[in-house]
Scaffold this motif. Structure first.
Motif, PDB file in Angstrom:
ATOM      1  N   MET A   1      -3.739  -5.382   0.937  1.00 38.07           N
ATOM      2  CA  MET A   1      -3.162  -4.092   0.570  1.00 38.07           C
ATOM      3  C   MET A   1      -2.706  -4.145  -0.889  1.00 38.07           C
ATOM      4  SD  MET A   1      -0.086  -2.103   2.462  1.00 38.07           S
ATOM      5  CE  MET A   1       1.355  -1.983   1.470  1.00 38.07           C
ATOM      6  N   GLU A   2      -3.161  -3.205  -1.666  1.00 41.88           N
ATOM      7  CA  GLU A   2      -2.800  -3.172  -3.082  1.00 41.88           C
ATOM      8  C   GLU A   2      -1.472  -2.451  -3.270  1.00 41.88           C
ATOM      9  OE1 GLU A   2      -4.788  -1.505  -7.098  1.00 41.88           O
ATOM     10  OE2 GLU A   2      -5.905  -2.963  -5.908  1.00 41.88           O
ATOM     11  N   PHE A   3      -0.589  -3.089  -4.019  1.00 46.08           N
ATOM     12  CA  PHE A   3       0.729  -2.518  -4.275  1.00 46.08           C
ATOM     13  C   PHE A   3       0.687  -1.633  -5.510  1.00 46.08           C
ATOM     14  CE2 PHE A   3       5.040  -2.652  -6.057  1.00 46.08           C
ATOM     15  CZ  PHE A   3       5.745  -2.170  -4.968  1.00 46.08           C
ATOM     16  N   GLN A   4       1.164  -0.399  -5.370  1.00 43.86           N
ATOM     17  CA  GLN A   4       1.291   0.519  -6.497  1.00 43.86           C
ATOM     18  C   GLN A   4       2.770   0.816  -6.704  1.00 43.86           C
ATOM     19  OE1 GLN A   4      -1.207   3.920  -5.764  1.00 43.86           O
ATOM     20  NE2 GLN A   4      -2.934   2.901  -6.712  1.00 43.86           N
ATOM     21  N   ILE A   5       3.216   0.652  -7.937  1.00 45.63           N
ATOM     22  CA  ILE A   5       4.618   0.879  -8.259  1.00 45.63           C
ATOM     23  C   ILE A   5       4.869   2.370  -8.410  1.00 45.63           C
ATOM     24  CG2 ILE A   5       6.434   0.483  -9.957  1.00 45.63           C
ATOM     25  CD1 ILE A   5       5.049  -2.199 -10.589  1.00 45.63           C
ATOM     26  N   ARG A   6       5.865   2.867  -7.667  1.00 47.72           N
ATOM     27  CA  ARG A   6       6.276   4.267  -7.783  1.00 47.72           C
ATOM     28  C   ARG A   6       7.429   4.352  -8.780  1.00 47.72           C
ATOM     29  NH1 ARG A   6       6.729   3.354  -1.751  1.00 47.72           N
ATOM     30  NH2 ARG A   6       8.716   2.635  -2.557  1.00 47.72           N
ATOM     31  N   GLU A   7       7.649   5.509  -9.327  1.00 51.60           N
ATOM     32  CA  GLU A   7       8.771   5.708 -10.253  1.00 51.60           C
ATOM     33  C   GLU A   7      10.087   5.335  -9.584  1.00 51.60           C
ATOM     34  OE1 GLU A   7      10.609   6.314 -13.789  1.00 51.60           O
ATOM     35  OE2 GLU A   7       8.446   6.275 -13.453  1.00 51.60           O
ATOM     36  N   SER A   8      10.217   5.608  -8.296  1.00 58.75           N
ATOM     37  CA  SER A   8      11.451   5.288  -7.568  1.00 58.75           C
ATOM     38  C   SER A   8      11.665   3.778  -7.424  1.00 58.75           C
ATOM     39  CB  SER A   8      11.444   5.951  -6.190  1.00 58.75           C
ATOM     40  OG  SER A   8      10.359   5.481  -5.418  1.00 58.75           O
ATOM     41  N   ASP A   9      10.611   2.962  -7.626  1.00 66.75           N
ATOM     42  CA  ASP A   9      10.741   1.500  -7.574  1.00 66.75           C
ATOM     43  C   ASP A   9      11.381   0.938  -8.843  1.00 66.75           C
ATOM     44  OD1 ASP A   9       9.426   1.260  -5.068  1.00 66.75           O
ATOM     45  OD2 ASP A   9       7.473   1.326  -6.072  1.00 66.75           O
ATOM     46  N   LEU A  10      11.381   1.746  -9.905  1.00 65.31           N
ATOM     47  CA  LEU A  10      11.833   1.285 -11.221  1.00 65.31           C
ATOM     48  C   LEU A  10      13.284   1.702 -11.459  1.00 65.31           C
ATOM     49  CD1 LEU A  10       8.625   2.208 -13.252  1.00 65.31           C
ATOM     50  CD2 LEU A  10       9.242  -0.024 -12.288  1.00 65.31           C
ATOM     51  N   HIS A  11      14.204   0.891 -10.971  1.00 64.00           N
ATOM     52  CA  HIS A  11      15.625   1.197 -11.167  1.00 64.00           C
ATOM     53  C   HIS A  11      16.032   0.932 -12.627  1.00 64.00           C
ATOM     54  CE1 HIS A  11      16.340  -3.136 -10.960  1.00 64.00           C
ATOM     55  NE2 HIS A  11      15.589  -3.134  -9.872  1.00 64.00           N
ATOM     56  N   THR A  12      17.214   1.340 -12.996  1.00 60.79           N
ATOM     57  CA  THR A  12      17.682   1.299 -14.383  1.00 60.79           C
ATOM     58  C   THR A  12      17.614  -0.098 -14.992  1.00 60.79           C
ATOM     59  OG1 THR A  12      19.151   3.147 -13.886  1.00 60.79           O
ATOM     60  CG2 THR A  12      19.612   1.924 -15.895  1.00 60.79           C
TER      61      THR A  12
END
Length: 97
Positions: free
Chosen positions: A1-12
């Motif tokens: 399964m390929e992991f795609q980073i969502r904007e919500s994964d990128l905390h401050t």
């Protein structure tokens, strides 16, 4: 399964480290999906590394390669991104390290 980073994964904190260390979201995705397991993650966390061709300037010097390391936790089937590090230079690849 390929992991795609969502904007919500990128905390401050993570966004700040990405900017400070010159790492893109795309580089992090490649590292998570194609990288080698690192052996320097703290207990209960995981790390993946990937060496990219770079041949560019970083902080006034030209470097041949950039090594990106992404650290994360696993919770159920999710990956929680913790931080990212980058080193610039010439590196031995994955299993050879």
């Amino acid at each position: 399964m390929e992991f795609q980073i969502r904007e919500s994964d990128l905390h401050t904190h993570l966004k700040a480290r990405m900017l400070q260390r010159g790492v893109t979201k795309e580089e992090m995705e490649i590292t998570l999906n194609e990288g080698f397991e690192t052996d320097d993650a703290k207990e209960g966390t995981f790390g993946k590394g990937y060496v990219f061709p770079y041949n560019s300037e970083w902080e006034g010097k030209i470097f041949e390669e950039k090594e990106v390391n992404v650290y994360y936790k696993r919770v159920n089937n999710d990956i929680i991104l913790l931080t990212v590090k980058a080193r610039y230079g010439k590196f031995t690849r994955g299993d050879e390290q």
